[in-house]
Scaffold this motif. Structure first.
Motif, mmCIF file in Angstrom:
data_model
loop_
_atom_site.group_PDB
_atom_site.id
_atom_site.type_symbol
_atom_site.label_atom_id
_atom_site.label_comp_id
_atom_site.label_asym_id
_atom_site.label_seq_id
_atom_site.Cartn_x
_atom_site.Cartn_y
_atom_site.Cartn_z
ATOM 1 N N VAL A 167 -102.669 -52.329 57.263
ATOM 2 C CA VAL A 167 -101.761 -51.890 56.024
ATOM 3 C C VAL A 167 -101.550 -50.398 55.663
ATOM 4 N N SER A 168 -102.441 -49.498 56.109
ATOM 5 C CA SER A 168 -102.488 -48.372 56.064
ATOM 6 C C SER A 168 -101.300 -47.640 57.093
ATOM 7 N N GLN A 169 -100.818 -48.427 57.965
ATOM 8 C CA GLN A 169 -99.592 -47.952 58.809
ATOM 9 C C GLN A 169 -97.969 -48.046 58.437
ATOM 10 N N ILE A 170 -98.067 -48.871 57.304
ATOM 11 C CA ILE A 170 -97.006 -49.486 56.783
ATOM 12 C C ILE A 170 -95.785 -48.486 56.352
ATOM 13 N N ALA A 171 -96.398 -47.338 55.763
ATOM 14 C CA ALA A 171 -95.411 -46.241 55.296
ATOM 15 C C ALA A 171 -94.737 -45.619 56.456
ATOM 16 N N SER A 172 -95.837 -45.408 57.445
ATOM 17 C CA SER A 172 -95.360 -44.603 58.910
ATOM 18 C C SER A 172 -94.567 -45.405 59.607
ATOM 19 N N HIS A 173 -94.517 -46.673 59.400
ATOM 20 C CA HIS A 173 -93.220 -47.667 60.358
ATOM 21 C C HIS A 173 -92.105 -47.619 59.411
ATOM 22 N N ASN A 174 -92.007 -46.871 58.357
ATOM 23 C CA ASN A 174 -90.848 -47.041 57.358
ATOM 24 C C ASN A 174 -90.384 -48.299 57.093
ATOM 25 N N VAL A 175 -91.305 -49.181 56.627
ATOM 26 C CA VAL A 175 -91.143 -50.601 56.446
ATOM 27 C C VAL A 175 -90.400 -50.720 54.840
ATOM 28 N N ASP A 176 -89.132 -51.675 54.802
ATOM 29 C CA ASP A 176 -88.687 -51.919 53.723
ATOM 30 C C ASP A 176 -89.135 -52.799 53.011
ATOM 31 N N LEU A 177 -89.656 -53.856 53.518
ATOM 32 C CA LEU A 177 -90.449 -54.954 52.674
ATOM 33 C C LEU A 177 -91.639 -55.576 53.275
ATOM 34 N N THR A 178 -92.916 -55.562 52.683
ATOM 35 C CA THR A 178 -93.809 -56.244 53.470
ATOM 36 C C THR A 178 -94.185 -57.788 53.069
ATOM 37 N N GLU A 196 -101.345 -55.959 40.085
ATOM 38 C CA GLU A 196 -101.840 -54.510 39.948
ATOM 39 C C GLU A 196 -102.067 -54.294 41.604
ATOM 40 N N LEU A 197 -102.871 -55.161 42.332
ATOM 41 C CA LEU A 197 -103.068 -54.961 43.745
ATOM 42 C C LEU A 197 -101.615 -54.494 44.503
ATOM 43 N N VAL A 198 -100.571 -55.507 44.329
ATOM 44 C CA VAL A 198 -99.591 -55.849 44.928
ATOM 45 C C VAL A 198 -98.617 -54.216 44.529
ATOM 46 N N SER A 199 -98.457 -54.041 43.185
ATOM 47 C CA SER A 199 -98.007 -52.647 42.821
ATOM 48 C C SER A 199 -98.557 -51.440 43.393
ATOM 49 N N ASP A 200 -99.908 -51.573 43.670
ATOM 50 C CA ASP A 200 -100.534 -50.186 44.083
ATOM 51 C C ASP A 200 -100.135 -50.139 45.655
ATOM 52 N N LEU A 201 -99.809 -51.271 46.377
ATOM 53 C CA LEU A 201 -99.407 -51.553 47.916
ATOM 54 C C LEU A 201 -98.204 -50.850 47.767
ATOM 55 N N ALA A 202 -97.011 -51.356 46.986
ATOM 56 C CA ALA A 202 -95.729 -50.924 46.858
ATOM 57 C C ALA A 202 -95.546 -49.485 46.657
ATOM 58 N N SER A 203 -96.475 -48.821 45.745
ATOM 59 C CA SER A 203 -96.439 -47.509 45.644
ATOM 60 C C SER A 203 -97.203 -46.441 46.827
ATOM 61 N N LYS A 204 -98.294 -47.069 47.313
ATOM 62 C CA LYS A 204 -98.882 -45.992 48.337
ATOM 63 C C LYS A 204 -98.013 -46.318 49.670
ATOM 64 N N GLN A 205 -97.452 -47.400 49.778
ATOM 65 C CA GLN A 205 -96.892 -47.423 51.324
ATOM 66 C C GLN A 205 -95.118 -47.372 51.097
ATOM 67 N N SER A 206 -94.817 -47.081 49.977
ATOM 68 C CA SER A 206 -93.243 -46.842 49.774
ATOM 69 C C SER A 206 -92.503 -48.208 50.300
ATOM 70 N N LEU A 229 -92.336 -61.454 43.976
ATOM 71 C CA LEU A 229 -91.752 -60.179 44.627
ATOM 72 C C LEU A 229 -91.455 -59.099 43.802
ATOM 73 N N ILE A 230 -92.001 -58.247 44.365
ATOM 74 C CA ILE A 230 -91.758 -56.609 43.674
ATOM 75 C C ILE A 230 -90.804 -55.770 44.533
ATOM 76 N N ASP A 231 -89.930 -54.780 43.918
ATOM 77 C CA ASP A 231 -89.439 -53.820 44.697
ATOM 78 C C ASP A 231 -90.234 -52.455 45.049
ATOM 79 N N ALA A 232 -89.736 -51.604 45.731
ATOM 80 C CA ALA A 232 -90.691 -50.359 45.954
ATOM 81 C C ALA A 232 -90.896 -49.668 44.687
ATOM 82 N N GLY A 233 -90.413 -49.783 43.824
ATOM 83 C CA GLY A 233 -90.832 -49.107 42.523
ATOM 84 C C GLY A 233 -91.645 -49.817 41.736
ATOM 85 N N GLY A 234 -92.031 -50.961 42.079
ATOM 86 C CA GLY A 234 -93.160 -51.799 41.290
ATOM 87 C C GLY A 234 -92.533 -52.837 40.299
ATOM 88 N N LYS A 235 -91.234 -52.971 40.298
ATOM 89 C CA LYS A 235 -90.616 -53.901 39.306
ATOM 90 C C LYS A 235 -90.655 -55.386 39.859
#
Length: 547
Positions: A167-178, A196-206, A229-235
């Motif tokens: 999971v910590s590698q998601i941002a470095s792989h430029n992932v759009d949707l996890t 809250e958990l999923v929102s945190d993932l979205a925020s930390k891994q963009s 489903l939430i977007d990268a902004g946590g909505k």
């Protein structure tokens, strides 16, 4: 280029039913295709059901699962759906088994008639109801793939509850949707925790996040679905039904531009969630284990009334057999309340007086006191089990969590049964649920199922003259508070007393909990709704020193 459509398929598999589960998967893919979907996401171990427990240690089972995955892949191509990417959860043999585990908890990407890639769950939970570290081999590689310029990553449930790993590698792989495959059991307030958990993932891994969950009952676990489903902004963009199968479809242009295609569902109120979890737990335990009906004793009290109402909602009134089992100590209002409950719900009702049997036992064995009291409960169990054996009914045990905690039940008597609908429901919540169900009926313009007198009268086992529960126990509001602090919050005696509760009462309650472990160990399973239920997640020695 048109936007990509993702379908999140919330299904209710049965553990081990590879053919039936495959059929559910194929049906959802067809629905997704009809809605123009390019990608279909299924929950954790959707192919086999979850949890598979020690089936993960069976090479035959893992081989059969592999064959089922291969057959599913071929069937999708045969149906002309090979162009749709399908991500499905399943177990597989590990390439590098450990000394204790041979399989992995996997998610595979199916496309163009074959499995293109697979991901193995990294974080294997070994707490609460989970035992995966003992039966699975962890993976360590993130799975990513691309569709029409959008990059996707795939992870499984616990991977997003712990730090580190793929999971910590998601941002470095430029992932759009996890894509997160889940087998997350229901418990009260968990909807907020997941968000809250999923929102945190979205925020930390963009990344935008699609969280798809199982639905259905599996032994003592209830999966509530509630995929979202939430977007990268946590909505939050879309949310699936609770306690029912569903197909949630969204249209994706980018991680920040996603819109729903199908209708979303609002999260239910707390009492509605609990009631529906109990109904689903009963329904699936009955259905998946091959029963067609249930039987239970109707005392006229609140516990049996709530259990009967749950059963009627779960499998229909004609499949619920309620039996009144009066003794000489049964009050007139208990008999009339049981009869009124049967009338209100439409369940199949009969009366079997137990006094003739009681008299013979008491006379032959010279019983008195507690032995004579418990005899009544045990004779009732004999009658109910006879009906179960004769007609094939599943016997429901009607005890609640409070009684189970302090041992306020008769072993091999009212504790007898194959499934216990309110095993994880404390007494005060039983009353709340009764009021909720009656209020719901009133809003629907139908007769409330539970007699008002069953709710309002003081509870009694009616095993001796003028008996009340509070003769032996503290007030239920106080008792439930002590039990919640001691069991769910794991507070010590001194910590509970520091909350302002009477020291003598606290000491007495904790002692009752301690000496009742042997009864709990023999009790029927029932649907789990709290963070700590009596069962697989609370294991204490029966033989131990206590004050």
């Amino acid at each position: 280029m048109p936007a990509l459509r993702l379908a999140m398929a919330q299904i209710n598999p049965t553990v081990g039913d590879l053919a039936g589960n495959s059929t559910q998967i194929l049906e959802k893919v067809q629905q997704a295709q009809d809605l123009g979907s390019n990608l279909v996401l299924f929950p954790e171990l959707a192919l086999t059901g979850y949890p598979i427990e020690d089936l993960a240690l069976s090479q035959d089972f893992l081989n059969d699962s592999g064959k089922a995955l291969e057959a599913l892949t071929k069937e999708l191509a045969k149906r002309g759906q090979g162009h749709i990417r399908v991500v499905v959860g399943h177990p597989a043999l590990a390439k590098s088994p450990t000394s204790w585990a041979i399989g992995q908890n996997c998610a595979s990407l199916i496309f163009d008639g074959k499995v293109q890639a697979s991901y193995a769950k990294h974080h294997l939970p070994n707490y609460s109801v989970f035992d995966e570290y003992r039966v699975f081999v962890p993976g360590d590689q993130l799975l990513t793939f691309e569709i029409d310029g959008l990059r996707f990553a795939t992870v499984i449930c616990e991977d997003i509850w712990q730090s580190g790993g793929p999971v910590s590698q998601i941002a470095s792989h430029n992932v759009d949707l996890t894509l997160v495959l889940n087998g997350s059991p229901f418990e009260r307030s968990k909807t907020d925790t997941r968000f809250e958990l999923v929102s945190d993932l979205a925020s930390k891994q963009s990344t935008a996040v699609a969280y798809v969950n199982l639905v259905g009952g599996q032994d003592d676990l209830v999966f509530d679905g509630n995929s979202f489903l939430i977007d990268a902004g946590g909505k939050e963009i879309a949310r699936a039904k609770q306690f029912d199968t569903d197909l949630l479809v969204v249209e994706i242009e980018s991680k920040n531009s996603i819109k729903p295609v199908t209708e979303s569902t609002k999260t239910q109120t707390d009492l509605a969630q609990v009631w529906n979890a109990l109904v689903l737990g009963v329904r699936d335990y009955v259905r998946k284990n091959g029963f067609k009906s249930v039987v239970l004793g109707l005392s006229g009290g609140i516990d049996s009334a709530v259990c009967a109402s749950i059963a009627v909602d779960a499998i229909g009134a004609k499949n619920v057999f309620g039996v009144s089992l009066p003794s000489k100590y049964s009050s007139d209002h208990s008999l009339s309340d049981a009869a009124l409950l049967a009338k209100n719900t439409g369940l199949v009702y009969s009366t079997e007086p137990i006094e003739p049997y009681v008299e013979q036992f008491v006379e032959k064995l010279k019983l008195q006191g507690l032995a004579a009291e418990n005899l009544q409960a045990r004779i009732r169990a004999v009658v109910l089990m006879a009906k179960s054996n004769t007609d094939g009914h599943l016997l429901l045990s009607t005890g609640n969590k409070t009684e189970l905690a302090v041992g306020y039940s008769t072993i091999y008597g009212d504790a007898a049964g194959g499934y216990a609908p309110i095993k994880d429901v404390e007494k005060t919540l039983v009353w709340d649920l009764a009021r909720y169900r009656n209020e719901l009926a009133t809003k629907q313009g139908i007769t409330p199922p539970i007699p008002e007198t069953s709710i309002s009268k003081p509870p009694s086992a009616e095993l001796r003259p003028d008996q009340l529960d509070q003769d032996s126990l503290p007030d239920y509001a106080v008792l439930d508070r002590i039990l919640e602090l001691h069991i769910e919050q794991r507070m010590s005696e001194s910590e509970i007393i520091a909350q302002g509760l009477d020291a003598t009462t606290v000491e007495s309650v904790i002692r009752l909990v301690s000496i009742s472990e042997w009864k709990r160990r023999q009790s029927a399973i029932g649907p789990r709704i709290t963070k700590l239920a009596f069962g697989r997640e609370r294991r204490l020695p029966i033989t131990r020193w206590s004050k």
